[in-house]
Design an enzyme around this catalytic site. Structure first.
Site, short mmCIF file in Angstrom:
data_model
loop_
_atom_site.label_atom_id
_atom_site.label_comp_id
_atom_site.label_asym_id
_atom_site.label_seq_id
_atom_site.Cartn_x
_atom_site.Cartn_y
_atom_site.Cartn_z
N CYS A 147 -5.31 9.46 -3.28
CA CYS A 147 -4.49 8.58 -2.46
C CYS A 147 -2.99 8.58 -2.82
O CYS A 147 -2.09 8.15 -2.31
CB CYS A 147 -5.11 7.14 -2.39
N ARG A 179 -9.92 5.59 11.00
CA ARG A 179 -8.36 5.51 10.74
C ARG A 179 -7.72 6.48 11.96
O ARG A 179 -7.08 5.94 12.94
CB ARG A 179 -7.65 5.57 9.35
N ASP A 213 0.72 -1.30 -0.02
CA ASP A 213 -0.08 -0.01 0.13
C ASP A 213 0.77 1.22 -0.02
O ASP A 213 0.35 2.34 0.08
CB ASP A 213 -0.93 0.08 1.23
N HIS A 231 -11.50 6.79 4.81
CA HIS A 231 -10.56 8.18 4.99
C HIS A 231 -11.21 9.30 4.49
O HIS A 231 -11.96 9.13 3.32
CB HIS A 231 -9.40 7.94 3.96
N ARG A 262 0.50 -1.57 7.81
CA ARG A 262 0.96 -0.23 6.80
C ARG A 262 2.14 0.21 7.96
O ARG A 262 2.42 1.12 7.60
CB ARG A 262 0.02 0.41 6.66
N1 ARG Z 1 -5.39 -0.10 1.09
C1 ARG Z 1 -5.13 1.51 1.42
C2 ARG Z 1 -5.46 1.24 2.98
O1 ARG Z 1 -6.58 0.65 3.23
C3 ARG Z 1 -5.66 2.52 0.53
C4 ARG Z 1 -5.45 3.75 1.18
C5 ARG Z 1 -6.02 4.83 0.31
N2 ARG Z 1 -5.32 6.08 0.65
C6 ARG Z 1 -6.11 7.17 0.82
N3 ARG Z 1 -5.54 8.38 1.10
N4 ARG Z 1 -7.45 7.17 0.91
O2 ARG Z 1 -4.98 1.67 3.98
#
Ligand code: ARG
Length: 275
Positions: free
Chosen positions: A267, A144, A73, A173, A98
């Site tokens: 993203c 998040r 990612d 997000h 991550r």
């Molecule tokens: N697979 C990543 C996650 O879930 C995607 C992140 C997407 N980034 C964003 N800025 N929305 O963390």
């Protein structure tokens, strides 16, 4: 291209991006991610390269961070930090998958001449949840980013931070549910927000473009604006019309491969705002 509104003036930006050579979906931390579906890193690189080249054609500067194996990612550079006035607030990720990206992005900034770099105390996923809108920062929480980091960002940058609560896991997000178009204009998907946050957005941005469920599902809000051009995924048809009506130049990109991980144009793009 037909412009129905006033002529808008773009400003040149500096973006940090990460080539998706290690792109894959090997875990699931949002509802879009299905590890059982095959991915194609070659296609991801091709689509990503078109996005990078488009930025350059539009007069922006793109710098790159080295992609690290085992961090599929990492292509989502927007999550790597928040940069305002040359000051860098590092990211701290919610999920361990991550986690190592936080220090990787911090090292890039330290190695590239940034001296005002803060290691974050609370979880924040960079510009995924902290969107700079003129003189304020719109900050997401709910899935998040820890709401305590909103105060941390406010103290560090010295800019008012407006907290917004996300309630739909598909729009985990802030940058999947809201895009900043200019200093004082945004577009957003109201259903992604709590009733209080919706009321607040209506009050702050009474003329905002509101997205349909289809626009949101096509990741149409995961858009990057330079004040005139708005780069967004194709398929967000209604948003394209609304943007044309307001005098923006929407430019559509195909990032279907990255959508498998729940990400699109914004993203992949971290804005480096100079001091
Ligand atoms: N697979 C990543 C996650 O879930 C995607 C992140 C997407 N980034 C964003 N800025 N929305 O963390």
């Amino acid at each position: 291209m037909t412009r129905r509104g006033s002529v808008r003036v773009p400003t040149a930006r500096r973006f940090l991006m990460c080539r998706p050579v290690h792109f894959d979906v090997t875990y699931s931390i949002n509802p879009w991610m299905r590890p059982e579906v095959a991915t194609d890193a070659g296609l991801a690189v091709k689509q990503w390269t078109q996005l990078r080249d488009l930025y350059v054609e539009l007069g922006h500067t793109v710098v790159e961070i080295e992609p690290l194996p085992g961090l599929p990612d990492m292509v989502f550079a927007a999550n790597g930090a928040t940069v305002v006035g040359g000051r860098v607030l590092g990211a701290r990720f919610r999920y361990p998958e991550r986690g190592p990206e936080g220090p990787a992005y911090l090292s890039w900034f330290r190695a590239n001449g940034y001296t005002d770099v803060r290691e974050p105390e609370f979880v924040n996923e960079g510009e995924g949840d902290l969107l700079v809108a003129g003189e304020r920062i719109l900050a997401g929480t709910g899935f998040r980013t820890d709401s305590r980091s909103h105060r941390e960002a406010e103290d560090f940058f010295g800019v008012p931070v407006v907290g917004l609560t996300l309630v739909d896991a598909s729009y985990y997000h802030l940058d999947t549910a809201l895009a900043v178009l200019s200093e004082d204009e945004i577009m957003y998907y109201p259903e992604a927000f709590s009733a209080e946050s919706r009321a607040l957005l209506r009050e702050l941005y009474p003329d905002a473009i509101t997205a349909t469920a289809n626009d949101a599902a096509a990741f149409g809000l995961n858009a990057v604006s330079d004040g005139r051009h708005v780069v967004l995924p194709e398929a967000a048809a209604h948003l394209v019309d609304a943007l044309l009506d307001r005098g923006f130049d929407p430019i559509c990109v195909d990032l279907s491969e990255l959508l498998k991980s729940g990400g699109s144009a914004k993203c992949c793009t971290l804005e480096l705002r100079p001091g």
